[in-house]
Write an enzyme that holds these catalytic residues in place. Structure first.
Site, PDB file in Angstrom:
ATOM      1  CB  VAL A  88     -18.827  50.137  41.196  1.00  0.00           C
ATOM      2  CG1 VAL A  88     -18.780  50.238  42.707  1.00  0.00           C
ATOM      3  CG2 VAL A  88     -17.746  50.993  40.561  1.00  0.00           C
ATOM      4  CG  ASP A 126      -9.263  50.910  40.347  1.00  0.00           C
ATOM      5  OD1 ASP A 126      -9.250  50.972  41.573  1.00  0.00           O
ATOM      6  OD2 ASP A 126      -9.209  49.817  39.736  1.00  0.00           O
ATOM      7  N   GLY A 136     -17.074  53.431  29.295  1.00  0.00           N
ATOM      8  CA  GLY A 136     -17.698  53.597  30.606  1.00  0.00           C
ATOM      9  C   GLY A 136     -18.280  54.964  30.898  1.00  0.00           C
ATOM     10  NE  ARG A 165     -19.966  48.795  28.467  1.00  0.00           N
ATOM     11  CZ  ARG A 165     -18.729  49.095  28.876  1.00  0.00           C
ATOM     12  NH1 ARG A 165     -18.542  50.060  29.733  1.00  0.00           N
ATOM     13  NH2 ARG A 165     -17.682  48.446  28.427  1.00  0.00           N
TER      14      ARG A 165
HETATM   15  P1  5GP Z   1      -7.263  52.846  36.503  1.00  0.00           P
HETATM   16  O1  5GP Z   1      -6.276  52.979  35.380  1.00  0.00           O
HETATM   17  O2  5GP Z   1      -7.505  54.109  37.270  1.00  0.00           O
HETATM   18  O3  5GP Z   1      -6.866  51.696  37.403  1.00  0.00           O
HETATM   19  O4  5GP Z   1      -8.599  52.322  35.883  1.00  0.00           O
HETATM   20  C1  5GP Z   1      -9.443  53.092  35.164  1.00  0.00           C
HETATM   21  C2  5GP Z   1     -10.409  52.253  34.375  1.00  0.00           C
HETATM   22  O5  5GP Z   1     -10.551  50.925  34.926  1.00  0.00           O
HETATM   23  C3  5GP Z   1     -11.786  52.849  34.438  1.00  0.00           C
HETATM   24  O6  5GP Z   1     -11.973  53.764  33.410  1.00  0.00           O
HETATM   25  C4  5GP Z   1     -12.663  51.622  34.286  1.00  0.00           C
HETATM   26  O7  5GP Z   1     -12.832  51.318  32.933  1.00  0.00           O
HETATM   27  C5  5GP Z   1     -11.874  50.508  34.932  1.00  0.00           C
HETATM   28  N1  5GP Z   1     -12.301  50.288  36.327  1.00  0.00           N
HETATM   29  C6  5GP Z   1     -11.645  50.600  37.453  1.00  0.00           C
HETATM   30  N2  5GP Z   1     -12.338  50.262  38.541  1.00  0.00           N
HETATM   31  C7  5GP Z   1     -13.496  49.738  38.096  1.00  0.00           C
HETATM   32  C8  5GP Z   1     -14.665  49.234  38.748  1.00  0.00           C
HETATM   33  O8  5GP Z   1     -14.815  49.185  39.985  1.00  0.00           O
HETATM   34  N3  5GP Z   1     -15.665  48.804  37.936  1.00  0.00           N
HETATM   35  C9  5GP Z   1     -15.580  48.827  36.579  1.00  0.00           C
HETATM   36  N4  5GP Z   1     -16.619  48.369  35.907  1.00  0.00           N
HETATM   37  N5  5GP Z   1     -14.496  49.297  35.935  1.00  0.00           N
HETATM   38  C10 5GP Z   1     -13.464  49.753  36.678  1.00  0.00           C
END
Ligand code: 5GP
Length: 177
Positions: free
Chosen positions: A154, A104, A45, A166
């Site tokens: 998103v 996130d 990403g 992407r």
């Molecule tokens: P976390 O561990 O903070 O919950 O998630 C991090 C990863 O989840 C990010 O690097 C991403 O790959 C994915 N992610 C979290 N929220 C989103 C979102 O709204 N859209 C997308 N496409 N990926 C997300």
């Protein structure tokens, strides 16, 4: 009609993204004067953000990529984090800026920062393009932040839904969350 218009709406325009990336690059350039920097991009990403950010940094800068996975195709985190692609070189003694697309829940980054600390870099800072504070389950220290967003799923500018979207040059929201 563009191919994505039924599924994705614009949240942050291409111009706004590019302007903010430029500002972050200038800030990093000021903060790291006299030092070499390694940007550590988290695949897949952050790759688009990483390559734009690199070109806005006026310092001797290198980059590495790591693959970390916490999502498995859908829109919900499983909480399970694993390294899918590790670094070939040690980070010992280097000034590292981790470059992430979005924080996130924070679970992925907490895992990653603990993992990186064990490699004894000279310093580690965190740069994320997006933060979704409403969903935070653990707090991680963010040193450079592009945008704070509401609780949307998103896509675009590197972010995917099932590997798609992407390539969109803006940050978009899925119309059916
Ligand atoms: P976390 O561990 O903070 O919950 O998630 C991090 C990863 O989840 C990010 O690097 C991403 O790959 C994915 N992610 C979290 N929220 C989103 C979102 O709204 N859209 C997308 N496409 N990926 C997300």
């Amino acid at each position: 009609m563009r191919y994505y218009e039924n599924e994705v709406g614009v949240l942050i325009t291409q111009d706004a993204v590019q302007q903010r990336v430029k500002e972050l690059g200038e800030q990093i350039t000021r903060d790291y004067q006299g030092r070499d920097v390694t940007l550590l991009g988290i695949m897949k990403g952050s790759v688009f953000f990483l390559t734009d950010l690199l070109r806005q940094i006026d310092l001797p800068v290198t980059f590495e990529l790591m693959g970390v996975s916490s999502y498995h195709g859908g829109t919900e985190t499983t909480g399970e984090v694993r390294i899918t692609h590790d670094l070939a070189k040690p980070l010992h003694g280097q000034h590292v800026i981790v470059v992430e697309d979005i924080i996130d829940t924070g679970l992925t980054m907490r895992f990653l920062l603990e993992n990186l600390a064990a490699r004894h870099p000279a310093s580690v800072k965190l740069c994320t393009l997006l933060e979704k504070p409403a969903r935070a389950r653990v707090q991680v220290p963010i040193d450079y932040k592009g945008f704070v967003i509401d609780d949307h799923f998103v896509v675009g500018y590197g972010l995917d839904f099932d590997e798609k979207y992407r390539n969109l040059p803006f940050i978009g929201v899925m119309k059916r969350d």
